[in-house]
Design an enzyme around this catalytic site. Structure first.
Site, PDB file in Angstrom:
ATOM      1  N   ASP A  15       0.878  -1.177   0.000  1.00 43.43           N
ATOM      2  CA  ASP A  15       0.000   0.000   0.000  1.00 43.43           C
ATOM      3  C   ASP A  15       0.913   1.224   0.000  1.00 43.43           C
ATOM      4  OD1 ASP A  15      -1.558   2.164   0.649  1.00 43.43           O
ATOM      5  OD2 ASP A  15      -2.708   1.127   2.202  1.00 43.43           O
ATOM      6  N   LYS A  32      -2.340  12.053  -2.558  1.00 44.81           N
ATOM      7  CA  LYS A  32      -1.368  12.447  -1.520  1.00 44.81           C
ATOM      8  C   LYS A  32      -0.125  12.988  -2.230  1.00 44.81           C
ATOM      9  CE  LYS A  32      -3.307   9.415   2.007  1.00 44.81           C
ATOM     10  NZ  LYS A  32      -3.992   8.206   1.530  1.00 44.81           N
TER      11      LYS A  32
HETATM   12  N1  DSN Z   1      -6.394   9.097   6.075  1.00 48.46           N
HETATM   13  C1  DSN Z   1      -5.162   8.914   5.359  1.00 48.46           C
HETATM   14  C2  DSN Z   1      -4.015   9.550   6.030  1.00 48.46           C
HETATM   15  O1  DSN Z   1      -4.186  10.638   6.526  1.00 48.46           O
HETATM   16  O2  DSN Z   1      -2.928   8.988   6.084  1.00 48.46           O
HETATM   17  C3  DSN Z   1      -4.901   7.510   5.072  1.00 48.46           C
HETATM   18  O3  DSN Z   1      -5.985   6.983   4.409  1.00 48.46           O
END
Ligand code: DSN
Length: 417
Positions: free
Chosen positions: A198, A227
């Site tokens: 992941d 991200k």
């Molecule tokens: N909620 C995310 C994080 O902040 O790392 C992971 O899914």
């Protein structure tokens, strides 16, 4: 067609404007957040959201899919190129749904899965009892070494041999060090386990070769796209020929119905951006900024888990400061610095309180900030913590934060239609 949100729905408009202003005038340091490009935003706000396209490009259950097929093909081909993967499924609505599909493509419900222990940095979907992963599977965990606070190969090997999992999940949500996926995968495979990596957090670093890749060693790789990868909110699965049919079946029709075609178009845009040479420059800045910030916090005698970072994030352990993560998060937020409370290894506090703060550099690096800004921000964080969250210090910091935000405009030309 009138597309004026302000007049059509002033209440929603105000909420959207409030959030855009928050992103503009505060320092976004939540490690899992970023600022996607205007082109990605543009793709998200299109009538592709209207289209049902259950199935996959060229084999849909609905008519009228010729244009969304093009968008999905583009996303698939670009994702494959970006990561060097044989197969990409770009339909998962989120990282959690990508993980659900990936696990069940490899093992049956009721079998044993093993992920990083949650308070040590693992994710909810890596075996939390309140998540599908903890309810569909038997769960065991591997832990960080108590001395080094790192994931050590010897400890991992002993844990895998002792617990004999059917599936090992590599990757984490709050672990600041690089993971050499191939070495850990060899151990898991030797013990007869399948492996999912992941890479939700490190995908941008992996794509640009700045973090070891799991492609070619792990059985299936899952990620989010929003991200470090800096795309729209969503999920992604990568694998080789061996598992591609099973992965596709487990995304649709098992876990999901209609794909979000506007999001898939935006994923295609983001993957296209990530294939450009500037994206590697950006990812290097993310890491450099994290290291400079970590050094500044350490120089100010704050304690970082593992003593630093190899990635885009760091974890501040507030036990020596006598503060909780919850109080520090709220105080920093009042100062205009957004982080999140986070458990640290062997945390004495509950997950709702915690003893740590997770801090990341992806968003501020997108904003154009560099070494000087990281040193300033490191001092401001340290000032607030050293002062034991004194309101005068917080107020003074808020003023400096606002000035810095003004010097690095974010979404300055963006406005709600
Ligand atoms: N909620 C995310 C994080 O902040 O790392 C992971 O899914």
């Amino acid at each position: 067609m009138c597309s004026c949100l302000a007049s059509a729905d002033p209440e929603v408009y105000r909420a959207v404007q409030g959030e855009v202003d928050r992103q503009r005038f505060t320092l976004e340091m939540i490690a899992s957040e970023n600022f996607c490009s205007p082109a990605v935003l543009a793709a998200l706000g299109t009538p592709l959201t209207n289209k049902y396209a259950e199935g996959y490009p060229g084999r849909r259950y609905y008519g009228g899919c010729e244009s969304v097929d093009i968008a999905e093909y583009l996303a698939i081909e670009r994702a494959k190129k970006l990561f060097g993967a044989d197969h990409a499924n770009v339909q998962p609505h989120s990282g959690s749904q990508a993980n659900l599909a990936a696990y069940l493509a490899l093992v049956e419900p009721g079998t044993k899965i093993m992920g990083m222990k949650l308070p040590h940095g693992g994710h909810l979907t890596h075996g939390s009892p309140v998540n599908f992963s903890g309810q569909l599977f038997q769960v065991v965990s591997y832990e960080l070494n108590p001395e080094t606070e790192r994931l050590e190969l010897d400890d991992f090997t002993a844990s895998v041999k002792e617990n004999r999992p059917d599936l090992v999940i590599l990757g984490a949500s709050a672990y600041p060090r690089a993971i050499d996926f191939a070495r850990f995968t060899d151990v898991a495979h030797e013990a007869g386990a399948k492996v999912v990596a992941d890479i939700a957090h490190t995908a941008g670093l992996v794509a640009t070769g700045l973090h070891p890749t799991p492609i070619g060693s792990c059985d299936i790789v899952t990620s989010t796209t929003h991200k470090t990868l800096r795309g729209p909110r969503g999920g992604l699965i990568l694998c080789g020929e061996e598992y591609k049919k099973e992965v596709d079946k487990k995304v649709f029709p098992f876990a999901q119905g209609g794909p979000l075609m506007h999001v898939i178009a935006a994923k295609a845009v983001a993957f296209g951006e990530a294939l450009q040479p500037q994206f590697k420059v950006y990812q290097q800045r993310v890491i450099d900024n994290a290291q400079i910030l970590a050094q500044r916090l350490t120089d100010r005698e704050l304690r970082l888990v593992t003593g630093g970072t190899d990635t885009h994030l760091m974890l501040l352990n507030l036990v020596p400061n006598g503060l909780t993560g919850k109080d520090a998060q709220q105080a920093l937020e009042r100062a205009g610095i957004t982080t999140n409370k986070n458990t640290v290894p062997n945390d004495p506090q509950s997950p709702m309180v915690t003893s740590g703060i997770r801090i990341g550099t992806p968003a501020l690096s997108t904003r154009g900030m560099g070494a000087n800004e990281m040193e300033l921000i490191g001092d401001w964080i340290a000032d607030v913590i050293e002062s034991k969250l004194d309101e005068e210090v917080i107020r003074a910091t808020r003023v400096k934060v606002r000035d810095l935000c003004d010097a690095f405009p974010q979404y300055a030309d963006w406005s709600i239609a």
